[in-house]
Design a protein around this motif. Structure first.
Motif, short mmCIF file in Angstrom:
data_model
loop_
_atom_site.label_atom_id
_atom_site.label_comp_id
_atom_site.label_asym_id
_atom_site.label_seq_id
_atom_site.Cartn_x
_atom_site.Cartn_y
_atom_site.Cartn_z
N GLU A 70 1.46 8.38 -21.85
CA GLU A 70 2.59 8.77 -21.50
C GLU A 70 2.60 9.89 -20.35
N GLY A 71 1.76 10.78 -20.77
CA GLY A 71 1.70 11.83 -19.69
C GLY A 71 1.14 11.43 -18.42
N VAL A 72 0.10 10.34 -18.52
CA VAL A 72 -0.37 9.83 -17.24
C VAL A 72 0.65 8.84 -16.39
N LEU A 73 1.67 8.36 -17.08
CA LEU A 73 2.57 7.51 -16.51
C LEU A 73 3.67 8.50 -15.89
N SER A 74 4.19 9.46 -16.69
CA SER A 74 5.14 10.50 -16.36
C SER A 74 4.94 10.91 -14.76
N ALA A 75 3.66 11.38 -14.84
CA ALA A 75 3.21 12.12 -13.57
C ALA A 75 3.02 10.87 -12.34
N TRP A 76 2.53 9.72 -12.66
CA TRP A 76 2.46 8.72 -11.77
C TRP A 76 3.90 8.37 -11.18
N CYS A 77 4.77 8.19 -12.24
CA CYS A 77 6.17 7.82 -11.54
C CYS A 77 6.89 8.71 -10.75
N ALA A 78 6.58 10.04 -11.30
CA ALA A 78 7.16 11.06 -10.37
C ALA A 78 6.64 10.83 -8.76
N GLU A 79 5.58 10.40 -8.50
CA GLU A 79 5.04 10.47 -7.33
C GLU A 79 5.21 9.12 -6.66
N HIS A 80 5.78 8.14 -7.48
CA HIS A 80 5.87 6.74 -6.97
C HIS A 80 7.48 6.04 -7.37
N LEU A 81 8.26 6.89 -7.17
CA LEU A 81 9.80 6.28 -7.65
C LEU A 81 10.16 5.40 -7.25
N THR A 82 9.64 4.56 -5.82
CA THR A 82 10.41 3.43 -5.34
C THR A 82 9.42 2.29 -5.69
N SER A 83 8.23 2.46 -6.63
CA SER A 83 7.25 1.52 -6.93
C SER A 83 7.80 0.57 -8.09
N PHE A 84 7.16 -0.63 -8.20
CA PHE A 84 7.39 -1.49 -9.48
C PHE A 84 6.82 -0.41 -10.61
N PRO A 85 7.44 -0.66 -11.70
CA PRO A 85 7.28 0.31 -12.89
C PRO A 85 5.93 0.04 -13.40
N ARG A 130 0.64 -1.02 -0.12
CA ARG A 130 0.09 -0.05 -0.01
C ARG A 130 0.74 1.47 -0.09
N ARG A 131 2.12 1.23 0.51
CA ARG A 131 3.03 2.25 0.50
C ARG A 131 3.71 2.48 -0.93
N ARG A 132 3.83 1.46 -1.58
CA ARG A 132 4.57 1.34 -2.85
C ARG A 132 3.57 0.67 -3.77
N PRO A 133 2.41 1.28 -4.44
CA PRO A 133 1.28 0.37 -5.30
C PRO A 133 1.94 0.49 -6.70
N ALA A 134 1.14 -0.64 -7.34
CA ALA A 134 1.67 -0.65 -8.83
C ALA A 134 0.80 0.14 -9.67
N ASP A 165 12.47 3.89 -9.91
CA ASP A 165 13.79 3.44 -9.68
C ASP A 165 14.15 1.85 -9.91
N ASP A 166 13.01 1.24 -10.10
CA ASP A 166 12.97 -0.14 -10.33
C ASP A 166 13.02 -0.62 -11.67
N GLY A 167 12.90 0.43 -12.66
CA GLY A 167 13.28 -0.04 -13.94
C GLY A 167 12.18 0.81 -14.80
N PRO A 168 12.12 0.54 -16.07
CA PRO A 168 11.33 1.16 -17.11
C PRO A 168 10.04 0.55 -17.12
N ALA A 169 8.89 1.34 -17.64
CA ALA A 169 7.41 1.08 -17.97
C ALA A 169 7.75 -0.33 -18.83
N ASP A 225 -5.18 -1.09 -1.11
CA ASP A 225 -4.77 -0.32 -2.40
C ASP A 225 -3.25 -0.83 -2.86
N TYR A 226 -3.17 -1.97 -3.27
CA TYR A 226 -2.00 -2.70 -3.82
C TYR A 226 -1.59 -2.04 -5.43
N PHE A 227 -2.45 -1.45 -5.71
CA PHE A 227 -2.32 -0.78 -7.14
C PHE A 227 -3.38 -0.01 -7.58
N GLU A 228 -3.22 1.10 -8.64
CA GLU A 228 -4.08 1.93 -9.43
C GLU A 228 -4.22 1.40 -10.62
#
Length: 285
Positions: free
Chosen positions: A145-160, A8-12, A189-193, A63-66
Motif C-alpha cells: 500500500e505504501g509503494v502504490l500510494s507513492a507511485w500513484c502520487a507521481e502518476h495521477l493520469t496513469s492506469f491504476p 511511456r509518459r503514462r506507464p502502468a 484519476d482513472d480509478g482505484p487500484a 517503458d510501458y510499465f513498472e
C-alpha cells in the motif's frame, strides 16, 4: 474508469505479492515441482514475456510499465532482482537489462520430419523460489500500500496499479482484509487500484476460477479472499471469456485451489490492460 492509455509518459504499474512461506515447498500439480518452483517459473516467464512485448527493434525496450515483487515468508522483502526498499519498482527496460542470471534449459521440439529433438533455450531468471517461515500477508499488503500510494502520487493520469497476491495459506499476522481495503482505496484519476488474489492448493480438489458471488465458495477463508479481490474491468473480463472462462456480472479476479495452468492463464488476464493483445507465449521452461 480503467480506460487510460498506457504509454511511456503514462506507464502502468504491476506489483506481485508472493507467498514464500515454508508450505510453498509442498508439491503442486503432477510435474514434481514444488509450489514455489512452479510459481517462480510462471513469474519469470511473465517477466520475460513482458520484455518481449515491450521490445521495439534494435533491442530497445519501451517503458510501458513498472514492475515489482514483494515476497513474504520469514521476512517481507523486495524479491525482484535490482529492487530495494528505496526503489521497489523498476521500469521494464531495467528489468530486461538486469536478470539475476540466465539459465539454459532443454526443451522438446519437433524436428520437422515427425521426430522430437531437444533444443537449448535461454531462460532469464529475476526471482528465485524461497520457502521459509510463516505467512505475514498483512505486513506484505501494508508495504504494498505504501509503494502504490507513492507511485500513484507521481502518476495521477496513469492506469491504476494492478496487484496480484499469490498464496497457499492463511495469513499468520492477522486479518488481511483491512490492509487489502487500503490497497483498493489507492487510486489514480482513472480509478482505484485493482487487487487480485490467487490461492494455490496441493489438494486434489476442484478449483474455483473467477467467481462472482461469495455464496458459491466452500468456506470462510475462500469468502475472505473473494472479498479482498476487485471486480474484473471490461478488458480483463473479455480476455477471460476469450480463454473460455464463464464470466458473469460481478466476476472478481480470484482463483481458489488453483492449478498451475490456471495461474499462468490468470497472469495473462490480470496483465491484459498493459498488453491489450496479451503477452506472446514463450515455450514452457
Amino acid at each position: 474508469m480503467y480506460t487510460a492509455e498506457i504509454n511511456r509518459r503514462r506507464p502502468a504499474c504491476l506489483l506481485l505479492l508472493i507467498d514464500q512461506s515454508f508450505s510453498m515447498s509442498e508439491p503442486w500439480g503432477t510435474e514434481g515441482h514444488s509450489k514455489a518452483e512452479a510459481l517462480m517459473a510462471s513469474v519469470n516467464r511473465l517477466l520475460g514475456n513482458a520484455v518481449i512485448q515491450c521490445s521495439k527493434g534494435s533491442n530497445k525496450i519501451l517503458d510501458y510499465f513498472e514492475v515489482g515483487v514483494i515476497g513474504y515468508g520469514a521476512d517481507v522483502q523486495f524479491a525482484l532482482h535490482g529492487t530495494s526498499i528505496d526503489r521497489p519498482l523498476l521500469p521494464i527496460s531495467e528489468v530486461a537489462a538486469g536478470p539475476l542470471r540466465v539459465d539454459e534449459v532443454l526443451q522438446k521440439e519437433s524436428d520437422g520430419a515427425g521426430g522430437i529433438i531437444q533444443v537449448s533455450r535461454s531462460f532469464p531468471v529475476w526471482v528465485d523460489p524461497v520457502t521459509n517461515g510463516p505467512t505475514p500477508m498483512v505486513e506484505a499488503l501494508r508495504i504494498a500500500e505504501g509503494v502504490l500510494s507513492a507511485w500513484c502520487a507521481e502518476h495521477l493520469t496513469s492506469f491504476p496499479p494492478i496487484v496480484i497476491n499469490l498464496t497457499d495459506g492463511v495469513s499468520t499476522d492477522g486479518d488481511p482484509r483491512v490492509a487489502a481495503d487500503k490497497i483498493r482505496a489507492v487510486r489514480t484519476d482513472d480509478g482505484p487500484a485493482l487487487m487480485f488474489n490467487v490461492h494455490l492448493s496441493s489438494a486434489v480438489v476442484n478449483e474455483i476460477v473467477l467467481p462472482n458471488a461469495a455464496d458459491t465458495l466452500p468456506d470462510d477463508y475462500a469468502a475472505m479472499l473473494f472479498s479482498m479481490s476487485s471486480e474484473l474491468p471490461v478488458q480483463m473480463a473479455e480476455a477471460a471469456a476469450g480463454l473460455g472462462y464463464k464470466v458473469q456480472p460481478g466476476t472478481r479476479g480470484f482463483l481458489y485451489n488453483a492449478k498451475a495452468t490456471s495461474v499462468i492463464e490468470f497472469l495473462d488476464i490480470g496483465t491484459r490492460p498493459i498488453n491489450p493483445g496479451g503477452f506472446p507465449e514463450l515455450p514452457p521452461a
